[in-house]
Write an enzyme that holds these catalytic residues in place. Structure first.
Site, PDB file in Angstrom:
ATOM      1  N   LYS A   1      36.515  33.210  42.822  1.00 55.12           N
ATOM      2  CA  LYS A   1      37.369  32.763  41.708  1.00 55.12           C
ATOM      3  C   LYS A   1      38.857  32.927  42.036  1.00 55.12           C
ATOM      4  CE  LYS A   1      35.711  35.481  38.444  1.00 55.12           C
ATOM      5  NZ  LYS A   1      34.755  36.295  39.236  1.00 55.12           N
TER       6      LYS A   1
ATOM      7  N   ARG B   1      34.919  37.368  29.780  1.00 53.07           N
ATOM      8  CA  ARG B   1      33.840  38.076  30.472  1.00 53.07           C
ATOM      9  C   ARG B   1      32.748  38.492  29.507  1.00 53.07           C
ATOM     10  NH1 ARG B   1      36.867  39.709  35.172  1.00 53.07           N
ATOM     11  NH2 ARG B   1      35.675  40.662  36.793  1.00 53.07           N
TER      12      ARG B   1
ATOM     13  N   ARG C   1      35.401  42.315  51.688  1.00 53.68           N
ATOM     14  CA  ARG C   1      36.657  41.749  51.157  1.00 53.68           C
ATOM     15  C   ARG C   1      37.821  42.696  51.420  1.00 53.68           C
ATOM     16  NH1 ARG C   1      36.989  39.478  45.066  1.00 53.68           N
ATOM     17  NH2 ARG C   1      36.903  41.633  44.376  1.00 53.68           N
TER      18      ARG C   1
ATOM     19  N   ARG D   1      39.681  47.162  47.919  1.00 56.88           N
ATOM     20  CA  ARG D   1      39.882  47.559  46.527  1.00 56.88           C
ATOM     21  C   ARG D   1      38.929  48.689  46.169  1.00 56.88           C
ATOM     22  NH1 ARG D   1      39.784  42.118  42.993  1.00 56.88           N
ATOM     23  NH2 ARG D   1      38.481  43.456  41.705  1.00 56.88           N
TER      24      ARG D   1
ATOM     25  N   ARG E   1      29.229  46.707  38.921  1.00 55.69           N
ATOM     26  CA  ARG E   1      29.855  45.443  38.509  1.00 55.69           C
ATOM     27  C   ARG E   1      28.805  44.321  38.433  1.00 55.69           C
ATOM     28  NH1 ARG E   1      34.431  44.562  42.593  1.00 55.69           N
ATOM     29  NH2 ARG E   1      35.257  42.985  41.178  1.00 55.69           N
TER      30      ARG E   1
HETATM   31  P1  AMP Z   1      38.455  41.131  38.630  1.00 53.66           P
HETATM   32  O1  AMP Z   1      39.634  41.270  39.499  1.00 53.66           O
HETATM   33  O2  AMP Z   1      38.475  39.870  37.813  1.00 53.66           O
HETATM   34  O3  AMP Z   1      37.136  41.314  39.360  1.00 53.66           O
HETATM   35  O4  AMP Z   1      38.536  42.312  37.548  1.00 53.66           O
HETATM   36  C1  AMP Z   1      38.550  43.664  37.941  1.00 53.66           C
HETATM   37  C2  AMP Z   1      38.217  44.567  36.770  1.00 53.66           C
HETATM   38  O5  AMP Z   1      39.176  44.380  35.721  1.00 53.66           O
HETATM   39  C3  AMP Z   1      36.879  44.323  36.111  1.00 53.66           C
HETATM   40  O6  AMP Z   1      35.812  44.955  36.811  1.00 53.66           O
HETATM   41  C4  AMP Z   1      37.118  44.932  34.725  1.00 53.66           C
HETATM   42  O7  AMP Z   1      37.113  46.338  34.781  1.00 53.66           O
HETATM   43  C5  AMP Z   1      38.553  44.499  34.453  1.00 53.66           C
HETATM   44  N1  AMP Z   1      38.607  43.171  33.793  1.00 53.66           N
HETATM   45  C6  AMP Z   1      39.167  42.034  34.300  1.00 53.66           C
HETATM   46  N2  AMP Z   1      39.060  41.026  33.423  1.00 53.66           N
HETATM   47  C7  AMP Z   1      38.394  41.511  32.352  1.00 53.66           C
HETATM   48  C8  AMP Z   1      37.953  40.959  31.113  1.00 53.66           C
HETATM   49  N3  AMP Z   1      38.155  39.663  30.809  1.00 53.66           N
HETATM   50  N4  AMP Z   1      37.288  41.770  30.240  1.00 53.66           N
HETATM   51  C9  AMP Z   1      37.078  43.065  30.521  1.00 53.66           C
HETATM   52  N5  AMP Z   1      37.457  43.649  31.673  1.00 53.66           N
HETATM   53  C10 AMP Z   1      38.114  42.897  32.577  1.00 53.66           C
END
Ligand code: AMP
Length: 216
Positions: free
Chosen positions: A13, A86, A125, A158, A169
C-alpha cells in the site's frame, strides 16, 4: 476523487500510494506515517499511541477519527488513503463525514496478497528513516547495504516488522480489517489487484481502474 487502498500490512500500500498520489494528483494520507511522526516528536498524540503501534494493535477509533477530521478539514485535494479505514466503524464514520461535506469514496483498491507472503515480506522490509522509501531485501534491495539509494539515509527495520509483532498484526487484520472487504464489495467502487506482481505492473493495473470504462 477520493481513493482507499486496502490490504494486509506488507501488501505494498505504502509503495503504491507514493507513486499513485503523484500520478493522480492526490494527497497521500498515511495514518501509520502520521502516528510514527507523532511518536518520534513525542507529541501528546504520539505518547498516547506509541504502545499500540509497538505491539501491533490498532489505535482506538476515537483517536484515529479525530486525526482524520482535523487533517482533512483544510485539505482541498482528493485523498489517497493508505492504512485507513482499518475497521468497519472507521469506514462508516468516513462515509458520514464525506456525506456531510457532499463528498464520497470514489474507489477502493484491494491489494490481494496471500497471507503466507506477509510474514516473509514484512521481515525483509527496510524503511529509510530519512525519506521513508520502502525497500525489500528479497525483491528490492538497496545498492549498498542499509543505505537508501535515493537520499543516503539509514535503512531500518520498523519495530512493528519484528516477527512477534507481525503475527499480532496479521491477527488484527483478519479480525478487524478484513470485514471491510464485505463492506465495500458489491457497491460498484471496489477493485482488486494481485499484490505479488512487480510493483510497476501493480501501478499500471491500478491506474487502469481510473480510465473511463475500465472498472472492475
Ligand atoms: P501502517 O503503517 O499502516 O502499517 O500502520 C502502522 C500502525 O499504525 C498500525 O499497526 C496501527 O497500530 C496504527 N494505525 C495506522 N492506521 C490505523 C488506523 N486506521 N486505525 C487504527 N490504527 C492504525
Amino acid at each position: 476523487m477520493n481513493v482507499i487502498l486496502l490490504g494486509y500490512p506488507g501488501s505494498g500500500k505504502g509503495t503504491q500510494a507514493k507513486v499513485l498520489a503523484q500520478k493522480l494528483g492526490l494527497f497521500h494520507f498515511s495514518t501509520g506515517d502520521i502516528f510514527r511522526e507523532e511518536i518520534s516528536k513525542k507529541s501528546p498524540l504520539g505518547i498516547e499511541t506509541a504502545g499500540y503501534l509497538s505491539s501491533g494493535r490498532l489505535v482506538p477509533d476515537r483517536l484515529v477519527l479525530d486525526l482524520i477530521k482535523s487533517r482533512l478539514a483544510t485539505e482541498t485535494r482528493g485523498i489517497l488513503f493508505d492504512g485507513f479505514p482499518r475497521t468497519v466503524e472507521q469506514a462508516q464514520a468516513l462515509d458520514d463525514y464525506f456525506d456531510s461535506r457532499s463528498l464520497a469514496v470514489d474507489r477502493v483498491v484491494f491489494l490481494d496478497l496471500p497471507e503466507q507472503e506477509v510474514v516473509s515480506r514484512l521481515g525483509a522490509r527496510r524503511t529509510c528513516e530519512k525519506c521513508g522509501i520502502i525497500y525489500n531485501l528479497l525483491t528490492k534491495a538497496p545498492a549498498k547495504e542499509n543505505v537508501c539509494d535515493a537520499c543516503g539515509g539509514k535503512l531500518i527495520l520498523r519495530q512493528d516488522d519484528q516477527a512477534e509483532v507481525i503475527k499480532k498484526r496479521i491477527m488484527v487484520y483478519r479480525d478487524q480489517t478484513e470485514p471491510l472487504l464485505a463492506y465495500y464489495r458489491g457497491n460498484g467502487i471496489f477493485s482488486e489487484v494481485k499484490a505479488d506482481l512487480p510493483p510497476e505492473e501493480i501501478t499500471g493495473r491500478i491506474l487502469s481502474f481510473f480510465k473511463v470504462g475500465r472498472h472492475g
